[in-house]
Design an enzyme around this catalytic site. Sequence first.
Site, short mmCIF file in Angstrom:
data_model
loop_
_atom_site.label_atom_id
_atom_site.label_comp_id
_atom_site.label_asym_id
_atom_site.label_seq_id
_atom_site.Cartn_x
_atom_site.Cartn_y
_atom_site.Cartn_z
N GLU A 53 0.81 -1.22 0.00
CA GLU A 53 0.00 0.00 0.00
C GLU A 53 0.85 1.27 0.00
O GLU A 53 0.42 2.31 -0.50
CB GLU A 53 -0.95 0.01 1.20
CG GLU A 53 -2.10 -0.99 1.09
CD GLU A 53 -1.75 -2.33 1.70
OE1 GLU A 53 -0.55 -2.57 1.99
OE2 GLU A 53 -2.66 -3.16 1.89
N PHE A 115 -11.40 -6.58 14.11
CA PHE A 115 -10.37 -7.11 13.22
C PHE A 115 -10.04 -6.07 12.13
O PHE A 115 -10.93 -5.52 11.51
CB PHE A 115 -10.85 -8.41 12.57
CG PHE A 115 -9.86 -8.97 11.59
CD1 PHE A 115 -8.62 -9.43 12.01
CD2 PHE A 115 -10.16 -9.02 10.23
CE1 PHE A 115 -7.69 -9.93 11.10
CE2 PHE A 115 -9.24 -9.51 9.31
CZ PHE A 115 -8.00 -9.97 9.75
N GLN A 116 -8.77 -5.82 11.95
CA GLN A 116 -8.27 -4.84 10.98
C GLN A 116 -8.85 -3.45 11.19
O GLN A 116 -9.12 -2.73 10.24
CB GLN A 116 -8.50 -5.32 9.54
CG GLN A 116 -7.65 -6.55 9.21
CD GLN A 116 -7.50 -6.81 7.73
OE1 GLN A 116 -8.41 -6.54 6.95
NE2 GLN A 116 -6.36 -7.35 7.33
N LYS A 165 -17.38 0.06 6.07
CA LYS A 165 -17.96 -0.90 5.14
C LYS A 165 -19.49 -0.72 5.01
O LYS A 165 -20.03 -0.79 3.91
CB LYS A 165 -17.64 -2.31 5.63
CG LYS A 165 -18.09 -3.38 4.66
CD LYS A 165 -17.32 -4.67 4.82
CE LYS A 165 -17.89 -5.71 3.87
NZ LYS A 165 -16.93 -6.73 3.50
N MET A 482 24.79 7.93 1.22
CA MET A 482 24.79 9.25 1.82
C MET A 482 25.12 9.18 3.30
O MET A 482 25.84 10.01 3.84
CB MET A 482 23.45 9.95 1.58
CG MET A 482 23.42 11.38 2.05
SD MET A 482 24.69 12.39 1.25
CE MET A 482 23.80 13.06 -0.14
#
Lengths: 568, 168
Positions: A53, A115-116, A165, A482
């Site tokens: 993502e 959940f999630q 949802k 760097m």
Amino acid sequence: MFPIKLTGAQIFFKVLEEEKVEVIFGYPGGAVLDIYDELCRHENIRHVLVRHEQSAVHAADGYARASGKVGVCLVTSGPGATNTVTGIATAYMDSIPIVVFTGQVPTRLVGSDAFQEVDIVGITRSCTKHNYLVTDVNDLARIVKEAFYIARTGRPGPVLVDIPKDVQQATARYEPIKEIKLKSYKPVYKPNVKQLQRAISLIKKSKRPLILSGGGVVHARAHEELREFAEKIKSPVTSTLMGLGSFPPDSPLWLGMVGMHGTYAANMATGECDLLIGIGVRFDDRVTGKVDTFAPNAKIIHIDIDPTSIQKNVPVTVPVVGDCKITLSMLNKMLNEDGIDEKELEQIRKDWLFQIEEWKKSKPLKYEQKEGEIKPQYVIETLYELTKGDAIIATEVGQNQMWAAQFYKFHRPGQLLTSGGLGCMGYGFPAAIGAKVACPEKTVVDIAGDGSIQMNIQELATAIQNNIHVKVIILNNSYLGMVRQWQELFYERRYACTYLSYAPDFVKLADAYGAVGLRVEKPEEVRPVLEKALSIPNVVFVDVRIPPEENVYPMVPAGSPITEMILV
Amino acid sequence: MAKERNEKEQKHIFSLLVENQPGVLARIAGLFSARGYNIESLCVAPTVDPEISRVSLVTTGDEFILEQIKKQLNKLINVVKVYDYTQIPYVQRDLALVKVRAKPEHRAEILRIVDIFRSRVVDVSPDYYTVEITGDEDKIEAFLKLLRPMGIKEIARTGPVALARELV
């Protein structure tokens, strides 16, 4: 037409279509399934399936930078949402217009540690321009519309919309939103004319003016206006990293980039100028060096669309709040009407321009070419020649980024995609993918290091699956270059944890993904291999073995005045 | 600019009109904590327009920090208006509820102090008086100082709320 009832998911796409969204970068999951299910019915919207993502956000960001449009990203709740945070912070620091849609658990479960579930609105509050949790489907159309509006107007930035949802599933009457009414959000585009008059009177008096152009000029696509302005007032121009592409690099007035790895001429000019005209900049510490000694002799005119940028880091003589494009064209018009005496101006500026020319000639950007070594700067110069200066260049972060900024010349806004503010490794590859989607006719090259490419290397699958033929040049020095350079210069060469003693075989790795891998081990191979890489119609990884201890110069040690540079 | 900082720290009261929505207070508090600004007190309640709340916020900082605070607050999408009450005449009030031990030998004295300060006793129990006082900070501090010897058990204070004297 009588408004019909639609589901949240359908309303979502109605607004996206009104906003003329062409592409979504995303990754599905349980809490956005309804939107994904609806996506199948919208063939006019392309979906690019990424592999992480974070990359979806970077790709949307690259798309936005290259096209000037709003980038769109769609992910699920919980880990899908938290993975976007780095990308959002990147876009926030560089003022990039993107809208991130996250799925959320159903409203009745919000707050129950479902959940999630994560509070992504809480998490991203400080790295978005604004964010929303939609709790009622009747608000959805308005909020999505506002999100796009807020993202692209004023000082652009990322906006996140969290959609539970059940809101995606619920139905509501849908009517297109005609007008956006935000009580408190009214960006100022047109500057105050009195301030412009004050600016012009300072400009006329100045013997040693310097224009410092930044990301604001790029975002506003004000490059034409800037060129006209600089030529009219006969002022040399430097720019920040984010401002590269805002001024023609072949102009005699161009000094190159300023700051920690800026050119000698640009940094010296900043120290010596008597008038600094900052346009679309925010005087970041990588630009100013030690802020107390920054432009010590100069009065400062600061033009920016965001009032909070002004007087934040440096005291300003003439503050101008306005859009860079509108402000510059107003200044140009006022200067035309005023009738500036060009001869007189040339006379006043003669010594200054002569001095500038001296600095440019005496200490240009350079590197030592050693027998048998592939210098990264040479690789980038060759790439510039082969692409005729027309490619879109994305960079990762670190030495690769600074060499790209120094040795590729950028001719137009949106040509350089780089994480300037956040300095986010792993940005370049997905950003290049996004840019290639926006500009399929352009060659898009990610200039990477062997460290940063591995931060989002899984996007090879994305590029292959979606036929997005970007080229990646890995400047491979087996170090986090760097950081190693800082250790060499400021930590007595104690290379703590910067040696990447193991790396995959990038050629084989590319091959395993179905891309093409090429390797360059000798300087004479650079040109032919790059030529080949650019001509192959596929995703190409070029593994270039550069000397492990090559450094980026000039360099201003952090916290020093920018006129005190370490040179080659 | 850094040189000038911290020389003139001043106390400052901002009055904000904000959209009455969830999360707005978190945005304001988050802005202060993320940028290292100080919140001395903060009061929020709806205005005559139920969609708008007023936040009275006391902070400290030099003029550069205060200018930044003002601009940063204005930048928040849900903040409708930022009033800076330093340059204009305004009225300011704190409210405090003070639970003070009311021993029989102190009761008369407490009531006398309450009377002098034009405050009032709002609750009485066998051992305590609960007193309500409004006024500016100095008045409340003076009041508390006088009550302290009797034994203050608990205090609840609002922090200042403020309004400009003229419509701005």
